[in-house]
Design a protein around this motif. Structure first.
Motif, PDB file in Angstrom:
ATOM      1  N   SER A  23       0.825  -1.205   0.000  1.00 52.47           N
ATOM      2  CA  SER A  23       0.000   0.000   0.000  1.00 52.47           C
ATOM      3  C   SER A  23       0.862   1.259   0.000  1.00 52.47           C
ATOM      4  O   SER A  23       1.979   1.270   0.528  1.00 52.47           O
ATOM      5  CB  SER A  23      -0.919   0.013   1.225  1.00 52.47           C
ATOM      6  OG  SER A  23      -0.164   0.169   2.404  1.00 52.47           O
ATOM      7  N   SER A  24       0.341   2.314  -0.582  1.00 50.80           N
ATOM      8  CA  SER A  24       1.076   3.587  -0.600  1.00 50.80           C
ATOM      9  C   SER A  24       1.222   4.157   0.805  1.00 50.80           C
ATOM     10  O   SER A  24       2.215   4.812   1.126  1.00 50.80           O
ATOM     11  CB  SER A  24       0.351   4.584  -1.503  1.00 50.80           C
ATOM     12  OG  SER A  24      -0.975   4.816  -1.034  1.00 50.80           O
ATOM     13  N   GLN A  25       0.238   3.897   1.672  1.00 48.51           N
ATOM     14  CA  GLN A  25       0.317   4.387   3.043  1.00 48.51           C
ATOM     15  C   GLN A  25       1.516   3.781   3.769  1.00 48.51           C
ATOM     16  O   GLN A  25       2.241   4.482   4.485  1.00 48.51           O
ATOM     17  CB  GLN A  25      -0.971   4.060   3.815  1.00 48.51           C
ATOM     18  CG  GLN A  25      -2.199   4.804   3.319  1.00 48.51           C
ATOM     19  CD  GLN A  25      -2.923   4.023   2.244  1.00 48.51           C
ATOM     20  OE1 GLN A  25      -2.335   3.165   1.587  1.00 48.51           O
ATOM     21  NE2 GLN A  25      -4.217   4.316   2.077  1.00 48.51           N
ATOM     22  N   PHE A  26       1.739   2.488   3.563  1.00 47.49           N
ATOM     23  CA  PHE A  26       2.881   1.836   4.208  1.00 47.49           C
ATOM     24  C   PHE A  26       4.195   2.351   3.642  1.00 47.49           C
ATOM     25  O   PHE A  26       5.144   2.625   4.376  1.00 47.49           O
ATOM     26  CB  PHE A  26       2.783   0.324   4.039  1.00 47.49           C
ATOM     27  CG  PHE A  26       3.932  -0.429   4.649  1.00 47.49           C
ATOM     28  CD1 PHE A  26       3.937  -0.728   6.006  1.00 47.49           C
ATOM     29  CD2 PHE A  26       5.019  -0.824   3.885  1.00 47.49           C
ATOM     30  CE1 PHE A  26       5.004  -1.404   6.576  1.00 47.49           C
ATOM     31  CE2 PHE A  26       6.085  -1.500   4.449  1.00 47.49           C
ATOM     32  CZ  PHE A  26       6.076  -1.802   5.805  1.00 47.49           C
ATOM     33  N   LYS A  27       4.253   2.506   2.322  1.00 48.43           N
ATOM     34  CA  LYS A  27       5.498   2.907   1.676  1.00 48.43           C
ATOM     35  C   LYS A  27       5.917   4.327   2.043  1.00 48.43           C
ATOM     36  O   LYS A  27       7.100   4.665   1.966  1.00 48.43           O
ATOM     37  CB  LYS A  27       5.348   2.781   0.155  1.00 48.43           C
ATOM     38  CG  LYS A  27       5.183   1.342  -0.321  1.00 48.43           C
ATOM     39  CD  LYS A  27       4.967   1.283  -1.823  1.00 48.43           C
ATOM     40  CE  LYS A  27       4.786  -0.145  -2.306  1.00 48.43           C
ATOM     41  NZ  LYS A  27       4.542  -0.219  -3.772  1.00 48.43           N
ATOM     42  N   THR A  28       4.967   5.147   2.406  1.00 50.30           N
ATOM     43  CA  THR A  28       5.294   6.554   2.711  1.00 50.30           C
ATOM     44  C   THR A  28       5.249   6.858   4.204  1.00 50.30           C
ATOM     45  O   THR A  28       5.342   8.014   4.601  1.00 50.30           O
ATOM     46  CB  THR A  28       4.312   7.497   1.986  1.00 50.30           C
ATOM     47  OG1 THR A  28       2.965   7.202   2.420  1.00 50.30           O
ATOM     48  CG2 THR A  28       4.417   7.335   0.491  1.00 50.30           C
ATOM     49  N   SER A  29       5.131   5.827   5.039  1.00 49.91           N
ATOM     50  CA  SER A  29       4.942   6.067   6.476  1.00 49.91           C
ATOM     51  C   SER A  29       6.234   6.085   7.269  1.00 49.91           C
ATOM     52  O   SER A  29       6.232   6.477   8.435  1.00 49.91           O
ATOM     53  CB  SER A  29       4.009   4.998   7.061  1.00 49.91           C
ATOM     54  OG  SER A  29       4.608   3.707   6.971  1.00 49.91           O
ATOM     55  N   THR A  32       7.502   8.864  10.023  1.00 49.86           N
ATOM     56  CA  THR A  32       6.417   9.776  10.392  1.00 49.86           C
ATOM     57  C   THR A  32       5.964   9.571  11.832  1.00 49.86           C
ATOM     58  O   THR A  32       5.165  10.352  12.330  1.00 49.86           O
ATOM     59  CB  THR A  32       5.211   9.595   9.464  1.00 49.86           C
ATOM     60  OG1 THR A  32       4.740   8.242   9.562  1.00 49.86           O
ATOM     61  CG2 THR A  32       5.596   9.873   8.016  1.00 49.86           C
TER      62      THR A  32
END
Length: 222
Positions: A23-29, A32
């Motif tokens: 998921s994009s959420q995981f890849k960009t987390s 953070t």
């Protein structure tokens, strides 16, 4: 049938994990979230290979364990003190406030100065980083500020971020070149020659340089 059900459940779990990891959420987390003060303290102690087991206070004196718990409380993260059943907050906003973060940045370098017997300057440090550094570089010619900071960044961060690495390196080397071997055996003003800052308080300066790495955003991210 039981085996088949377990296999199907395992396959479903793998599918769910695959969706999460892709998921994009995981890849960009990454980066953070922020370590809670307790998480930061424990990961620091582990990274420093500290010899420390908190113990109940049965002496009536100000023990190392008491100071450790006191400093966690000052950060707002004393063990088992969250009154609600949901546990301490897990958001960066809570732990990056001026009070919580300020106390965390006071606590982390203090771990390098704490001793097995609190207040006893002859007692061993919880983390003898001088001995560990000397053991990592048995050849005195290899004990340059560059090698030492590389070593501690790799151990504590798993990487060498430019800004954190540069600040710690400049502090440890003082006016010496980054590749010049340093003596790490004194905790006093070096009288001769008196103008060589790289020779002064080398053991204390090593602990402080490592403390700078612990106080970096790179160490506090998770």
């Amino acid at each position: 049938d039981l085996f088949r059900a377990q296999w199907q459940a395992s396959d479903q779990i793998k599918q769910v994990l695959g969706l999460i990891l892709q998921s994009s959420q995981f890849k960009t987390s990454w980066g953070t979230k922020m370590k809670r003060p307790t998480h930061a303290a424990i990961s620091a102690l582990r990274g420093l290979v500290a010899d420390f087991t908190p113990l109940p206070d049965n002496t009536g004196s100000w023990t190392t364990s008491e100071e450790f718990i006191y400093r966690l409380q000052g950060c707002g993260n004393r063990l088992f003190y969250w009154p609600a059943p949901d546990g301490y907050p897990d958001t960066q906003e809570v732990w990056s406030s001026s009070s919580a973060l300020g106390m965390t940045l006071k606590m982390l370098p203090r771990l390098l100065e704490m001793r097995q017997i609190n207040g006893d300057s002859n007692s061993a440090f919880l983390a003898d980083v001088q001995a560990q550094t000397l053991a990592a570089f048995p050849n005195t010619a290899d004990r340059s500020a560059l090698n030492i900071i590389n070593y501690w960044c790799d151990r504590l961060l798993g990487m060498r971020p430019a800004q954190t690495h540069g600040v710690a390196l400049d502090f440890l080397r003082q006016e010496a070149a980054a590749t010049t071997p340093l003596g790490l055996g004194t905790d006093e003003w070096h009288l001769s020659p008196a103008n060589q800052l790289s020779q002064h308080y080398t053991k204390s300066r090593l602990r402080t340089a490592i403390g700078l790495i612990l106080c970096s955003p790179d160490f506090l991210r998770r």
